[in-house]
Design an enzyme around this catalytic site. Structure first.
Site, PDB file in Angstrom:
ATOM      1  N   HIS A   1       1.173   6.645  -8.244  1.00  0.00           N
ATOM      2  CA  HIS A   1       0.830   5.615  -8.869  1.00  0.00           C
ATOM      3  C   HIS A   1      -0.561   6.079  -9.412  1.00  0.00           C
ATOM      4  O   HIS A   1      -1.274   6.887  -8.852  1.00  0.00           O
ATOM      5  CB  HIS A   1       0.892   4.353  -7.941  1.00  0.00           C
ATOM      6  CG  HIS A   1       0.674   2.986  -8.780  1.00  0.00           C
ATOM      7  ND1 HIS A   1      -0.716   2.510  -9.001  1.00  0.00           N
ATOM      8  CD2 HIS A   1       1.589   2.093  -9.104  1.00  0.00           C
ATOM      9  CE1 HIS A   1      -0.499   1.260  -9.528  1.00  0.00           C
ATOM     10  NE2 HIS A   1       0.985   0.990  -9.563  1.00  0.00           N
TER      11      HIS A   1
ATOM     12  N   ASP B   1      -0.036   6.375   0.937  1.00  0.00           N
ATOM     13  CA  ASP B   1       0.148   5.194   0.048  1.00  0.00           C
ATOM     14  C   ASP B   1       1.787   4.483   0.396  1.00  0.00           C
ATOM     15  O   ASP B   1       2.824   5.137   0.010  1.00  0.00           O
ATOM     16  CB  ASP B   1       0.112   5.318  -1.454  1.00  0.00           C
ATOM     17  CG  ASP B   1       0.424   4.300  -2.221  1.00  0.00           C
ATOM     18  OD1 ASP B   1       0.969   3.341  -1.827  1.00  0.00           O
ATOM     19  OD2 ASP B   1       0.296   4.602  -3.410  1.00  0.00           O
TER      20      ASP B   1
ATOM     21  N   GLN C   1       5.241   1.172  -1.740  1.00  0.00           N
ATOM     22  CA  GLN C   1       6.758   1.210  -1.936  1.00  0.00           C
ATOM     23  C   GLN C   1       7.460   1.503  -0.633  1.00  0.00           C
ATOM     24  O   GLN C   1       8.714   1.220  -0.797  1.00  0.00           O
ATOM     25  CB  GLN C   1       7.175   2.099  -3.070  1.00  0.00           C
ATOM     26  CG  GLN C   1       6.546   1.747  -4.441  1.00  0.00           C
ATOM     27  CD  GLN C   1       6.911   0.299  -4.742  1.00  0.00           C
ATOM     28  OE1 GLN C   1       7.988   0.037  -4.699  1.00  0.00           O
ATOM     29  NE2 GLN C   1       6.183  -0.391  -5.814  1.00  0.00           N
TER      30      GLN C   1
ATOM     31  N   LYS D   1       4.261  -6.981  -1.356  1.00  0.00           N
ATOM     32  CA  LYS D   1       5.630  -6.320  -1.623  1.00  0.00           C
ATOM     33  C   LYS D   1       6.504  -6.466  -0.481  1.00  0.00           C
ATOM     34  O   LYS D   1       7.850  -5.928  -0.143  1.00  0.00           O
ATOM     35  CB  LYS D   1       5.427  -4.691  -1.930  1.00  0.00           C
ATOM     36  CG  LYS D   1       4.645  -4.573  -3.179  1.00  0.00           C
ATOM     37  CD  LYS D   1       4.334  -3.090  -3.430  1.00  0.00           C
ATOM     38  CE  LYS D   1       3.505  -2.951  -4.869  1.00  0.00           C
ATOM     39  NZ  LYS D   1       4.127  -3.330  -6.003  1.00  0.00           N
TER      40      LYS D   1
ATOM     41  N   CYS E   1       2.702   2.207 -14.129  1.00  0.00           N
ATOM     42  CA  CYS E   1       1.720   2.896 -13.705  1.00  0.00           C
ATOM     43  C   CYS E   1       1.737   4.179 -13.138  1.00  0.00           C
ATOM     44  O   CYS E   1       1.078   4.643 -12.243  1.00  0.00           O
ATOM     45  CB  CYS E   1       0.930   1.825 -12.557  1.00  0.00           C
ATOM     46  SG  CYS E   1       0.510   0.433 -13.430  1.00  0.00           S
TER      47      CYS E   1
END
Length: 404
Positions: free
Chosen positions: A121, A198, A201, A224, A362
């Site tokens: 991202h 990261d 997600q 999220k 993104c």
């Protein structure tokens, strides 16, 4: 097993209509919907214990502080972090990555290297470019193949003693690819590099164990995982958090202040300057409680069913191509219709009550790799159903008929 009908009753927004049609919400990779227990917790905080934390001796301040720090301990347990002070509250994944990248920018020098991947991202690209510009370090990229998987042989080639930090996502937001992060972490540590994962997600689908992974940093966003927007977590190993300089100056992050010199507070307060999103931090713990009650193994298994069913149904549409066909992936399907711009499809399916995301998500380098302007992305959560996928398929077929 999950009782999907009962779960859907927990989410008031799912009962509404959009453009005269029952809402089908397939934009979960952008943000998850909120269960009633989360909404109620926000109201309860503001109606009963609203006060600033860590600074007051009065009762409300103490109650707010206790609730905030209890949430930190919940998140420590959720991540299996060794210490609660290794869990920092942030404004989201982007904030957490910027905090680490800014700190590393002061530790790097010319000749050092930062390694990211082609699946990142923008939030895990741009902050490292900033760090390289400040320090003279070089940014290198692990390439991907046509299936949307990282080419690990190239990772092995790029990883050297000059690599100071590797920053990769756990799961790709654009393609759903699950990266082999444990292997990446182990190999990076062998050359002395730190690793940031990261997890924006990943955390809605799996429960990360940071001690088992042995990552140095892990970041994710509250919104999220069914929590409030403007919240997030940065986990960092104690030794690394002590090495990094503060990201912001102000109240709370100080030990002593004079006009000549300031000394900094101990972890975690060294990185938590100013009045935080107190309600958000408290309610993030509530959201994770909700997900843990459902069970991440149950969530993962059900969402995999949705992924398989959605993939099968969408591929029945002639001229539809899916981008991201990794062997290991989560419940994200990015696709296009031959000869039709994804934005146009998104507009029509919205008129039919179906919310999907269109664009480059993104992740512009991924779209450039495939030579496309963007994709239509349907991302499924545990409160979605196969019947909703059927609605999506019919909506896409109608869009194709209208736009061809």
């Amino acid at each position: 097993m999950l009782d999907i009908k009962a779960i859907r009753k927990d989410f008031p927004i799912l009962t509404q209509s959009v453009n005269g049609k029952p809402l089908v919400y397939f934009d979960n990779a952008a943000t998850a919907q909120k269960p009633k227990v989360v909404e109620d917790a926000i109201i309860h905080y503001y109606e009963t214990i609203n006060a600033n934390i860590h600074r007051g001796v009065h009762t409300l301040s103490q109650l707010a502080t206790d609730a905030y720090e209890e949430s930190r301990k919940k998140i420590q347990a959720h991540l299996n972090a060794k210490h609660d002070y290794e869990v920092l509250f942030t404004a989201g994944t982007t904030f957490g990555i910027n905090l680490v990248a800014s700190g590393f920018g002061s530790l790097l020098k010319a000749g050092d290297e930062i390694l990211i991947s082609a699946l990142e991202h923008h939030s895990n690209i741009v902050p490292w470019q900033f760090a390289c510009e400040r320090s003279g370090a070089t940014l290198k990229v692990i390439p991907m193949n046509l299936e949307g998987e990282l080419i690990m042989e190239e990772f092995d080639r790029l990883l050297t003693s000059n690599t100071k930090i590797v920053a990769v996502n756990h799961i790709s937001n654009a393609l759903g690819t699950i990266n082999p992060i444990k292997e990446i972490i182990e190999k990076a540590h062998k050359v002395g590099a730190a690793v940031l994962i990261d997890g924006a997600q990943a955390t809605p689908h799996v429960r990360p164990d940071v001690q088992d992974l042995d990552c140095d940093f892990y970041v994710f966003s509250g919104h999220k995982v069914c929590g409030p927007t403007g919240t997030g977590i940065l986990y960092g190993k104690e030794e690394w958090l002590n090495k990094l300089p503060p990201y912001q100056g102000g109240g709370e992050m100080i030990k002593t202040v004079t006009f000549e010199k300031t000394t900094y507070a101990c972890l975690p307060h060294k990185f938590e300057a100013g009045t935080p999103n107190i309600a958000g931090g408290i309610v993030l713990g509530v959201a994770l409680d909700y997900l843990n009650e459902l069970g991440f193994e149950n969530i993962e298994a059900y969402e995999h069913e949705l992924l398989e069913y959605g993939t099968k149904r969408l591929l029945e549409i002639e001229g539809l191509k899916i981008y991201g066909t990794a062997k290991e992936k989560t419940s994200v399907i990015s696709f296009n219709l031959e000869g039709i711009h994804p934005y146009d499809v998104g507009v029509i399916v919205d008129k039919l009550g179906v919310a999907v995301r269109t664009g480059h998500h993104c992740t512009q380098p991924i779209m450039d790799f495939f030579g496309i302007p963007g994709t239509i992305r349907a991302s499924f959560a545990f409160y979605n159903t196969k019947e909703e996928i059927d609605v999506l398929v019919e909506a896409v077929k109608k869009a194709q008929m209208m736009l061809s």
